[in-house]
Design an enzyme around this catalytic site. Structure first.
Site, PDB file in Angstrom:
ATOM      1  N   HIS A  57     -12.189   8.970  -9.574  1.00  0.00           N
ATOM      2  CA  HIS A  57     -11.172   9.056 -10.623  1.00  0.00           C
ATOM      3  C   HIS A  57     -10.124  10.124 -10.311  1.00  0.00           C
ATOM      4  CE1 HIS A  57     -13.986   6.446 -12.668  1.00  0.00           C
ATOM      5  NE2 HIS A  57     -13.016   6.123 -13.484  1.00  0.00           N
ATOM      6  N   GLU A  64     -12.938  -0.833   1.143  1.00  0.00           N
ATOM      7  CA  GLU A  64     -11.910  -0.670   0.105  1.00  0.00           C
ATOM      8  C   GLU A  64     -11.732  -1.947  -0.697  1.00  0.00           C
ATOM      9  OE1 GLU A  64      -8.653   0.548   2.822  1.00  0.00           O
ATOM     10  OE2 GLU A  64      -7.583  -1.197   2.058  1.00  0.00           O
ATOM     11  N   HIS A  76      -1.849   2.684  -6.087  1.00  0.00           N
ATOM     12  CA  HIS A  76      -2.717   1.599  -6.548  1.00  0.00           C
ATOM     13  C   HIS A  76      -4.157   2.101  -6.498  1.00  0.00           C
ATOM     14  CE1 HIS A  76      -2.654   1.316  -2.154  1.00  0.00           C
ATOM     15  NE2 HIS A  76      -3.834   0.720  -2.238  1.00  0.00           N
ATOM     16  N   CYS A 103       0.813  -1.223   0.000  1.00  0.00           N
ATOM     17  CA  CYS A 103       0.000   0.000   0.000  1.00  0.00           C
ATOM     18  C   CYS A 103       0.846   1.272   0.000  1.00  0.00           C
ATOM     19  CB  CYS A 103      -0.958  -0.001   1.184  1.00  0.00           C
ATOM     20  SG  CYS A 103      -2.185  -1.318   1.060  1.00  0.00           S
ATOM     21  N   HIS A 140      -8.517   1.518  -5.944  1.00  0.00           N
ATOM     22  CA  HIS A 140      -9.593   0.773  -5.291  1.00  0.00           C
ATOM     23  C   HIS A 140     -10.922   1.204  -5.886  1.00  0.00           C
ATOM     24  CE1 HIS A 140      -7.575  -1.238  -1.950  1.00  0.00           C
ATOM     25  NE2 HIS A 140      -6.881  -0.129  -1.732  1.00  0.00           N
TER      26      HIS A 140
HETATM   27 ZN    ZN Z   1      -5.161   0.272  -0.816  1.00  0.00          ZN
END
Ligand code: ZN
Length: 121
Positions: free
Chosen positions: A70, A110, A30, A26, A32
């Protein structure tokens, strides 16, 4: 007599968690598909016989969600460390004035297997 109402939203956002060691996954950027669940409590409003109009919830949430959807959450003011915990509190604090006395909790998923809520019941 009070009722409890929930409404879900989904946003696609990127993030990284800046206080983790470089070998933690993390710590890298990245994405989610965050599920946001708002919980409301209140009496029935008459003559509609509902607590809050779901359409009203959707339209009032749009400006808030567009700040997150976004986007890289770290770039959003107040979310430089966008854990689910901080995201819950950020949404709760921004959304509470939209429905004074009605919004009781914000929950963030998440992943389908994790869930974080603020404040605790
Ligand atoms: Zn994450």
């Amino acid at each position: 007599m009070k009722y409890e109402l929930k409404q879900q939203f989904q946003i696609e956002s990127a993030r990284f968690l800046p206080h983790l060691s470089k070998d933690h996954p993390c710590s890298r950027i990245h994405g989610h598909s965050f599920v946001i669940i708002l919980t409301f409590q209140g009496p029935l409003k008459q003559p509609e016989a509902w607590v809050i109009d779901y359409h009203e919830i959707s339209s009032k949430m749009q400006p808030l969600l567009s700040q997150l959807d976004h986007r890289t959450l770290n770039d959003v003011p107040g979310l430089n460390n966008p854990t689910s915990e901080n995201l819950c509190r950020w949404i709760f604090e921004k959304a509470t004035p939209l429905w004074p006395g009605f919004l009781t909790r914000v929950t963030i998923k998440e992943t389908p297997l994790t869930e974080c809520s603020y404040p605790c019941a």
